[in-house]
Motif scaffolding. Structure first.
Motif, mmCIF file in Angstrom:
data_model
loop_
_atom_site.group_PDB
_atom_site.id
_atom_site.type_symbol
_atom_site.label_atom_id
_atom_site.label_comp_id
_atom_site.label_asym_id
_atom_site.label_seq_id
_atom_site.Cartn_x
_atom_site.Cartn_y
_atom_site.Cartn_z
ATOM 1 N N ARG A 34 0.815 -1.212 0.000
ATOM 2 C CA ARG A 34 0.000 0.000 0.000
ATOM 3 C C ARG A 34 0.854 1.271 0.000
ATOM 4 O O ARG A 34 0.514 2.247 -0.668
ATOM 5 C CB ARG A 34 -0.957 -0.003 1.197
ATOM 6 N N ILE A 35 1.951 1.281 0.744
ATOM 7 C CA ILE A 35 2.774 2.501 0.750
ATOM 8 C C ILE A 35 3.511 2.674 -0.576
ATOM 9 O O ILE A 35 3.852 3.792 -0.964
ATOM 10 C CB ILE A 35 3.772 2.506 1.935
ATOM 11 N N GLN A 36 3.759 1.549 -1.280
ATOM 12 C CA GLN A 36 4.344 1.657 -2.609
ATOM 13 C C GLN A 36 3.333 2.247 -3.592
ATOM 14 O O GLN A 36 3.686 3.064 -4.445
ATOM 15 C CB GLN A 36 4.814 0.281 -3.093
ATOM 16 N N MET A 37 2.070 1.853 -3.464
ATOM 17 C CA MET A 37 1.026 2.353 -4.347
ATOM 18 C C MET A 37 0.763 3.845 -4.108
ATOM 19 O O MET A 37 0.514 4.600 -5.048
ATOM 20 C CB MET A 37 -0.272 1.558 -4.136
ATOM 21 N N THR A 38 0.839 4.270 -2.846
ATOM 22 C CA THR A 38 0.517 5.664 -2.504
ATOM 23 C C THR A 38 1.735 6.579 -2.531
ATOM 24 O O THR A 38 1.599 7.795 -2.392
ATOM 25 C CB THR A 38 -0.122 5.725 -1.109
ATOM 26 N N GLY A 39 2.941 5.988 -2.689
ATOM 27 C CA GLY A 39 4.160 6.799 -2.717
ATOM 28 C C GLY A 39 4.605 7.270 -1.349
ATOM 29 O O GLY A 39 5.412 8.199 -1.243
ATOM 30 N N GLU A 40 4.126 6.627 -0.273
ATOM 31 C CA GLU A 40 4.468 7.040 1.087
ATOM 32 C C GLU A 40 5.698 6.325 1.637
ATOM 33 O O GLU A 40 6.098 6.582 2.775
ATOM 34 C CB GLU A 40 3.282 6.799 2.023
ATOM 35 N N GLU A 41 6.300 5.443 0.836
ATOM 36 C CA GLU A 41 7.403 4.629 1.357
ATOM 37 C C GLU A 41 8.648 5.434 1.698
ATOM 38 O O GLU A 41 9.492 4.970 2.471
ATOM 39 C CB GLU A 41 7.747 3.523 0.366
ATOM 40 N N THR A 42 8.804 6.625 1.136
ATOM 41 C CA THR A 42 9.985 7.438 1.417
ATOM 42 C C THR A 42 9.797 8.361 2.616
ATOM 43 O O THR A 42 10.751 9.016 3.043
ATOM 44 C CB THR A 42 10.352 8.287 0.187
ATOM 45 N N LEU A 89 16.329 3.352 6.319
ATOM 46 C CA LEU A 89 15.849 2.880 5.020
ATOM 47 C C LEU A 89 16.580 1.622 4.579
ATOM 48 O O LEU A 89 15.953 0.641 4.141
ATOM 49 C CB LEU A 89 16.012 3.983 3.970
ATOM 50 N N THR A 90 17.910 1.610 4.697
ATOM 51 C CA THR A 90 18.693 0.441 4.296
ATOM 52 C C THR A 90 18.355 -0.760 5.167
ATOM 53 O O THR A 90 18.166 -1.877 4.666
ATOM 54 C CB THR A 90 20.206 0.742 4.394
ATOM 55 N N ARG A 91 18.272 -0.547 6.468
ATOM 56 C CA ARG A 91 17.939 -1.650 7.381
ATOM 57 C C ARG A 91 16.565 -2.225 7.074
ATOM 58 O O ARG A 91 16.377 -3.446 7.062
ATOM 59 C CB ARG A 91 17.994 -1.156 8.826
ATOM 60 N N ASN A 92 15.595 -1.362 6.793
ATOM 61 C CA ASN A 92 14.242 -1.835 6.483
ATOM 62 C C ASN A 92 14.218 -2.656 5.198
ATOM 63 O O ASN A 92 13.514 -3.666 5.100
ATOM 64 C CB ASN A 92 13.281 -0.653 6.371
ATOM 65 N N ARG A 93 14.989 -2.237 4.208
ATOM 66 C CA ARG A 93 15.042 -2.982 2.946
ATOM 67 C C ARG A 93 15.668 -4.364 3.152
ATOM 68 O O ARG A 93 15.232 -5.358 2.563
ATOM 69 C CB ARG A 93 15.835 -2.200 1.905
ATOM 70 N N ILE A 94 16.693 -4.426 4.001
ATOM 71 C CA ILE A 94 17.334 -5.712 4.294
ATOM 72 C C ILE A 94 16.366 -6.643 5.009
ATOM 73 O O ILE A 94 16.229 -7.820 4.657
ATOM 74 C CB ILE A 94 18.600 -5.493 5.137
ATOM 75 N N LEU A 95 15.679 -6.119 6.011
ATOM 76 C CA LEU A 95 14.766 -6.955 6.785
ATOM 77 C C LEU A 95 13.568 -7.405 5.959
ATOM 78 O O LEU A 95 13.028 -8.496 6.169
ATOM 79 C CB LEU A 95 14.305 -6.210 8.040
ATOM 80 N N ALA A 96 13.139 -6.595 4.995
ATOM 81 C CA ALA A 96 12.058 -7.018 4.098
ATOM 82 C C ALA A 96 12.493 -8.251 3.314
ATOM 83 O O ALA A 96 11.698 -9.182 3.102
ATOM 84 C CB ALA A 96 11.687 -5.879 3.150
ATOM 85 N N ALA A 97 13.775 -8.274 2.896
ATOM 86 C CA ALA A 97 14.298 -9.436 2.178
ATOM 87 C C ALA A 97 14.486 -10.627 3.110
ATOM 88 O O ALA A 97 14.154 -11.762 2.761
ATOM 89 C CB ALA A 97 15.624 -9.079 1.511
ATOM 90 N N VAL A 98 15.008 -10.381 4.306
ATOM 91 C CA VAL A 98 15.249 -11.457 5.273
ATOM 92 C C VAL A 98 13.960 -12.170 5.648
ATOM 93 O O VAL A 98 13.884 -13.404 5.698
ATOM 94 C CB VAL A 98 15.939 -10.901 6.533
ATOM 95 N N PHE A 99 12.889 -11.394 5.901
ATOM 96 C CA PHE A 99 11.612 -11.982 6.300
ATOM 97 C C PHE A 99 10.754 -12.399 5.115
ATOM 98 O O PHE A 99 9.675 -12.972 5.298
ATOM 99 C CB PHE A 99 10.836 -11.007 7.190
#
Length: 334
Positions: A82-90, A317-327
Motif C-alpha cells: 500500500r505505501i508503494q502504491m501511494t508513494g508514502e514509502e519514502t 531505510l537500508t535496514r528496512n530494505r534488508i529486513l524485508a528481504a530477510v523476512f
C-alpha cells in the motif's frame, strides 16, 4: 491536568473504534487486540493501523499477528504494497513505523520456544549441520554432520592437507563448534571412535556429548542466500559508506544476510578487521552494506575465503530494505 484529559479523550476514541468494529459471531476480541498491541509497545494509532491491515488480509483471528510470524508477515507485506502504491514509502514516519514492525517481527522469531530452549545433547543436532572442527595442534577445518545414532555422531572428515601428517584419526581429541540456525553457537569436546567410508565419503564417528556450552545467542534472523555481489574496500574517512558504486568491484557471493551482518565468499585469503562494503540487489535495486570482517574461514585447497562481516550501524531505510528481504515480505509486483 489537560494532558490527562487529552489522554482520556484519545482512549475513549480508540474504544469507540474498537466497539464499532465488533461483529456478531466473531471469535476474537478487539479489546484483547488493543491490549496486546499496547503490551507490544505500539501506540493507539499504530495499533489501529495494524487492525485495519489485519482486516485487509482477512485474518481469522487478528490478535494472532502478535505471536504468529506468518500472520504478521501477511500484514507487513500488505502495508508495503500500500505505501508503494501511494508513494508514502519514502516518508520518515513510514520508515520509522516499518522499523518498529521489523523489530517486533524479529522479537517474535527469536522468542520462539524452539529457539529459547536450545540444545542439551549432540544427539539432537540435525543432519547437514555445518561444523567447525578444531584439531589440536593442526588447525580449524570445516565439516558437517552426516548422520547420528545412539552411540555416535558421524561427521565429514575435515579436509586436512596431507602435509599436516595426520594418518590415523582414531582416538584423536576434537573441539567442535557450530551455530544453530536462529538460536546460538555451541561448543563441545569429543574424541574420534572410528574412521569409516560412508556412501563414498570418509567420515569420523565421534562420541556424543551431553555437555554443550552455549555461546552468544543470535541477535538477528539470518537469510541463507546465494546472491552475486561486489565487494569494495572502505577508505579511511569515507563519510558515505552506503553510497552506491557505479564501477564493478571484486566479485563475490553473498552467503547469508541479516540486519547486523552477513557472510560473503571471495577468492583468495581474507584477513580479519578489514573494513569493506558489499553491494547487491534487493528487489531489482542496488543496496550497499558497510562493515568490518570479524572472522575468516579459509579453504586452502580451493583458495577461497568466507568473510564473516559485522555491519556498521545502518540507515533506517537500508535496514528496512534488508529486513524485508530477510523476512520474505517484499510484495510481488503485478
Amino acid at each position: 491536568m489537560w494532558i490527562l484529559f487529552l489522554f482520556l479523550i484519545l482512549l475513549a476514541g480508540a474504544l469507540v473504534v474498537v466497539f464499532l468494529s465488533i461483529k456478531k459471531g466473531q471469535n476474537y476480541s478487539w479489546v484483547e487486540f488493543f491490549a496486546r498491541g499496547k503490551d507490544a509497545g505500539f501506540s493507539f494509532a499504530e495499533i489501529n493501523l495494524l487492525r485495519r491491515l489485519a482486516l485487509m488480509v482477512k485474518l481469522e483471528d487478528p490478535t494472532s499477528l502478535f505471536w504468529s510470524e506468518g500472520q504478521l508477515d501477511m500484514c507487513i507485506r500488505e502495508y508495503l504494497r500500500r505505501i508503494q502504491m501511494t508513494g508514502e514509502e519514502t516518508k520518515e514516519e513510514t520508515q520509522k513505523f516499518l522499523s518498529k514492525l521489523y523489530d517486533y517481527r524479529k522479537k517474535v522469531a527469536l522468542e520462539h520456544p524452539k529457539v529459547k530452549k536450545g540444545l542439551s545433547s549432540t544427539r539432537y543436532i540435525e543432519v547437514l549441520q555445518p561444523l567447525k572442527v578444531l584439531v589440536d595442534g593442526v588447525g580449524v577445518y570445516a565439516s558437517k554432520v552426516i548422520g547420528s545414532s545412539s552411540k555416535y555422531l558421524s561427521i565429514e572428515r575435515p579436509a586436512v592437507p596431507l602435509r599436516k601428517g595426520i594418518t590415523d584419526w582414531k582416538g584423536r581429541r576434537l573441539a567442535i563448534y557450530f551455530w544453530r540456525k536462529d538460536d546460538a553457537g555451541y561448543v563441545f569436546d569429543t574424541y574420534v571412535l572410528n574412521e569409516v567410508l560412508m556412501k563414498g565419503t570418509y567420515c569420523l564417528q565421534v562420541a556424543h556429548s551431553d555437555s554443550l556450552f552455549r555461546t552468544q545467542k543470535r541477535r538477528s534472523v539470518r537469510l541463507r542466500t546465494h546472491k552475486p555481489a561486489y565487494l569494495y574496500f572502505l577508505q579511511e574517512g569515507d563519510e558515505s559508506p552506503e553510497k552506491v558504486e557505479t564501477a564493478p568491484g571484486l566479485k563475490c557471493i553473498l552467503q547469508d544476510l541479516s540486519d547486523t551482518g552477513y557472510a560473503v565468499v571471495v577468492g583468495g585469503k581474507g584477513k580479519p578487521e578489514m573494513k569493506i562494503k558489499v553491494q547487491f540487489e534487493v528487489n531489482g535495486e542496488p543496496l550497499v552494506m558497510p562493515g568490518v570482517v570479524r572472522s575468516v574461514d579459509y579453504n586452502e585447497e580451493k583458495n577461497r575465503s568466507v568473510l564473516h562481516v559485522e555491519a556498521f550501524p545502518l540507515s533506517v531505510l537500508t535496514r528496512n530494505r534488508i529486513l524485508a528481504a530477510v523476512f520474505g515480505v517484499i510484495p510481488e509486483t503485478d
